[in-house]
Design a protein around this motif. Structure first.
Motif, PDB file in Angstrom:
ATOM      1  N   TYR A  26      -5.622   6.359  -1.226  1.00 15.22           N
ATOM      2  CA  TYR A  26      -4.679   5.274  -0.939  1.00 15.22           C
ATOM      3  C   TYR A  26      -4.619   4.354  -2.153  1.00 15.22           C
ATOM      4  N   LYS A  27      -3.427   3.822  -2.409  1.00 15.77           N
ATOM      5  CA  LYS A  27      -3.227   2.988  -3.603  1.00 15.77           C
ATOM      6  C   LYS A  27      -2.684   1.623  -3.182  1.00 15.77           C
ATOM      7  N   CYS A  28      -3.332   0.549  -3.703  1.00 16.58           N
ATOM      8  CA  CYS A  28      -2.791  -0.805  -3.510  1.00 16.58           C
ATOM      9  C   CYS A  28      -2.105  -1.220  -4.808  1.00 16.58           C
ATOM     10  N   VAL A  29      -0.927  -1.834  -4.692  1.00 15.03           N
ATOM     11  CA  VAL A  29      -0.088  -2.155  -5.842  1.00 15.03           C
ATOM     12  C   VAL A  29       0.217  -3.651  -5.829  1.00 15.03           C
ATOM     13  N   ALA A  30       0.158  -4.277  -7.025  1.00 13.26           N
ATOM     14  CA  ALA A  30       0.542  -5.696  -7.187  1.00 13.26           C
ATOM     15  C   ALA A  30       1.456  -5.801  -8.393  1.00 13.26           C
ATOM     16  N   LEU A  61      -6.110  -2.904   4.524  1.00 20.04           N
ATOM     17  CA  LEU A  61      -5.397  -1.837   5.237  1.00 20.04           C
ATOM     18  C   LEU A  61      -6.349  -1.243   6.265  1.00 20.04           C
ATOM     19  N   LYS A  62      -5.986  -1.339   7.549  1.00 20.12           N
ATOM     20  CA  LYS A  62      -6.799  -0.783   8.618  1.00 20.12           C
ATOM     21  C   LYS A  62      -6.131   0.486   9.142  1.00 20.12           C
ATOM     22  N   ILE A  63      -6.885   1.598   9.108  1.00 22.40           N
ATOM     23  CA  ILE A  63      -6.397   2.879   9.623  1.00 22.40           C
ATOM     24  C   ILE A  63      -7.058   3.109  10.978  1.00 22.40           C
ATOM     25  N   LYS A  64      -6.236   3.257  12.005  1.00 26.92           N
ATOM     26  CA  LYS A  64      -6.756   3.393  13.367  1.00 26.92           C
ATOM     27  C   LYS A  64      -6.879   4.872  13.739  1.00 26.92           C
ATOM     28  N   GLY A  65      -7.983   5.236  14.363  1.00 27.62           N
ATOM     29  CA  GLY A  65      -8.187   6.609  14.848  1.00 27.62           C
ATOM     30  C   GLY A  65      -7.989   7.646  13.754  1.00 27.62           C
ATOM     31  N   VAL A  66      -8.852   7.647  12.757  1.00 24.44           N
ATOM     32  CA  VAL A  66      -8.702   8.527  11.598  1.00 24.44           C
ATOM     33  C   VAL A  66      -8.642   9.994  12.044  1.00 24.44           C
ATOM     34  N   TRP A 118       0.849  -1.198   0.000  1.00 25.21           N
ATOM     35  CA  TRP A 118       0.000   0.000   0.000  1.00 25.21           C
ATOM     36  C   TRP A 118       0.887   1.251   0.000  1.00 25.21           C
ATOM     37  N   ILE A 119       0.437   2.260  -0.710  1.00 23.05           N
ATOM     38  CA  ILE A 119       1.119   3.560  -0.654  1.00 23.05           C
ATOM     39  C   ILE A 119       0.067   4.661  -0.548  1.00 23.05           C
ATOM     40  N   THR A 120       0.503   5.832  -0.032  1.00 27.63           N
ATOM     41  CA  THR A 120      -0.387   6.993   0.043  1.00 27.63           C
ATOM     42  C   THR A 120      -0.354   7.729  -1.297  1.00 27.63           C
ATOM     43  N   MET A 165       5.256   4.561   1.117  1.00 27.83           N
ATOM     44  CA  MET A 165       4.828   3.182   1.380  1.00 27.83           C
ATOM     45  C   MET A 165       4.333   3.065   2.812  1.00 27.83           C
ATOM     46  N   ILE A 166       3.241   2.344   2.983  1.00 23.86           N
ATOM     47  CA  ILE A 166       2.623   2.168   4.295  1.00 23.86           C
ATOM     48  C   ILE A 166       3.097   0.846   4.881  1.00 23.86           C
ATOM     49  N   VAL A 167       3.508   0.888   6.143  1.00 26.49           N
ATOM     50  CA  VAL A 167       3.917  -0.316   6.858  1.00 26.49           C
ATOM     51  C   VAL A 167       3.080  -0.438   8.127  1.00 26.49           C
TER      52      VAL A 167
END
Length: 472
Positions: A369-373, A356-361, A327-329, A334-336
């Motif tokens: 957000y972009k998912c890449v394969a 992708l779970k975002i906690k406490g938006v 995942w990237i913004t 890159m999101i970890v």
């Protein structure tokens, strides 16, 4: 004086001719007596030429032979119309050995033991032998094993049952076996040993795991051997149907499985199964992998959340070889996984489910957000946008003052809205009065209790809030 030796008598040519012709001894003896009489007559009568004497002697021989054969036929006679010779043969047969039963055929699995039984009655002094018919090999004679094959042995019981044992049976043992009795003529019975062989798959002639490109043609082969000849079929290990050239089938018969224009739907493990009725049935697993570039799908491209809420974004991918997913913004970072984000994935064959779970938006999280394969054959991505919505309201509504009517009769007017999503306020309700109206001002529209008015006011307030939220 020296010893005298009696000169050896030489047979008369007529007598010798008698034996040469096969006449009986009586016949030849009559001829000899005739010869003596001839010698005695020779002393009184001058010798006659041999040509004149020979026909007479031959006539005497023929007459004597006819008399003997005729006497034999007369002596035989019969008993109750049955010739004595037949009675003699029947008597001999009754005391001769005979087989009590046929030798049963035997079916035995390769490597097991076989047993053939030969049951003879009234064997007496005769002997029993076992012979391999096709090779004319003598296996045993009475109590002795003749063959040099160490797997063959003999056993017997009460001079009546004779057993041929073959251990660790091989395919070359298949064939006919004869049990003989040394009578004249020889008596025998035969039995067959059938050797069955469970199926086995020939690895060198059978396909192994294969990797092919999507859209190509595939041929999977399975070779098996056994006796009887095995039946071969193909099926999927997961039990799903096989898309076989446009037709859905659960089982495909035959040693060869041909698939035209293979797709990712054909990917999986296939079982080649061979059986011939002889346990056990055997199978081999062939894994088919189909290569294709990544393909991506997003269930929801637009997600909404309010500040402080936890929200999850989902992305589904398909690829082989297995793709690298992340995942990237929208800024390319890159999101970890960590305190703020939690990344998880579930793999199923060539499919992968990313979350992708975002906690406490917070305010700054309302971005794309972009998912890449990506794999060795290609790369793809998908975008999910996160938008803000208002947090749920927690305010309470005060109770409005009761409405009092003017003097005279009147009727309640309809509520008028300034805009589509305006919040309704019961205190802004207007009334029109009609002096000619027959309605009682103290009726249900004007004589309501303060508690009922408060309930109506609260209902209208929440209705307005709901319309406002939906409009945004």
């Amino acid at each position: 004086m020296g010893a005298h030796h009696r000169p050896q008598e030489r047979a008369h040519p007529v007598i010798q001719s008698c034996f040469d012709l096969g006449c009986s001894r009586i016949c030849c003896r009559s001829a000899k007596e005739a010869h003596r009489e001839e010698d005695e007559s020779e002393r009184a009568i001058p010798p006659a030429p041999m040509a004149a004497t020979l026909p007479l002697l031959l006539l005497l021989v023929a007459a004597a032979s006819a008399a003997i054969h005729g006497g034999k036929k007369q002596a035989e006679g019969d008993v109750n119309g049955i010739p004595l010779s037949e009675l003699q043969e029947f008597s001999d047969e009754a005391i001769m050995p005979r087989f009590a039963e046929n030798i049963p055929n035997v079916t035995v699995t390769l490597g097991k033991d076989a047993l053939l039984a030969c049951v003879v009655e009234n064997l007496r002094g005769y002997k029993v032998a076992w012979v391999r018919v096709d090779t004319q090999t003598i296996l045993s004679i009475h109590h002795n094993v003749i063959t040099q094959n160490p797997r063959i042995s003999l056993s017997y019981n009460d001079h009546r049952s004779w057993y041929l044992h073959i251990t660790d049976v091989q395919e070359e043992d298949r064939g006919w076996y004869m049990c003989q009795i040394n009578t004249d003529p020889m008596r025998s019975r035969v039995g067959y040993i059938q050797v069955v062989v469970p199926p086995s798959i020939l690895d060198k002639e059978t396909s192994s795991d294969m990797v092919v490109r999507e859209g190509s043609n595939v041929s999977m082969t399975c070779r098996a051997e056994g006796y009887p000849e095995p039946y071969v079929m193909w099926r999927r290990e997961d039990g799903e149907n096989i898309n076989y050239n446009g037709v859905e089938a659960n089982v495909i018969d035959g040693e060869v499985l041909n698939v035209s224009r293979v797709s990712r739907l054909h990917m999986g493990a296939y079982l080649c199964i061979a059986s011939n009725g002889v346990p056990p049935t055997i199978s081999k697993r062939v894994l088919l992998r189909v290569q294709f570039p990544p393909m991506l799908s997003i269930p929801n491209q637009l997600e909404a959340a309010y500040v402080g809420q936890d929200v999850s974004l989902e992305c589904h991918t398909e690829a082989y070889p297995t793709s690298l997913n992340y995942w990237i913004t929208e800024r390319g970072d890159m999101i970890v996984s960590g305190d703020k984000y939690e990344i998880s994935s579930l793999d199923t064959s060539y499919k992968k489910y990313m979350r992708l779970k975002i906690k406490g938006v917070s305010k700054r999280d309302f971005v794309s957000y972009k998912c890449v394969a990506k794999n060795s054959l290609g790369e793809t991505d998908g975008v999910i946008k996160l938008e803000e919505i208002p947090a749920p309201s927690t305010s309470t509504t005060s109770t409005p003052e009761p409405v009092t009517s003017r003097s005279g009769r009147g009727k309640q007017s309809r509520q008028r809205h300034r805009a589509k999503n305006d919040v309704l306020d019961p205190r802004r309700t207007e009334y029109e009065y009609d002096d000619n109206s027959s309605e009682d001002p103290s009726g249900p529209y004007f004589g309501e209790s303060s508690a009922a008015s408060a309930s109506l006011s609260a209902l209208c307030t929440w209705t307005g809030v709901l319309l406002f939220v939906l409009h945004r």
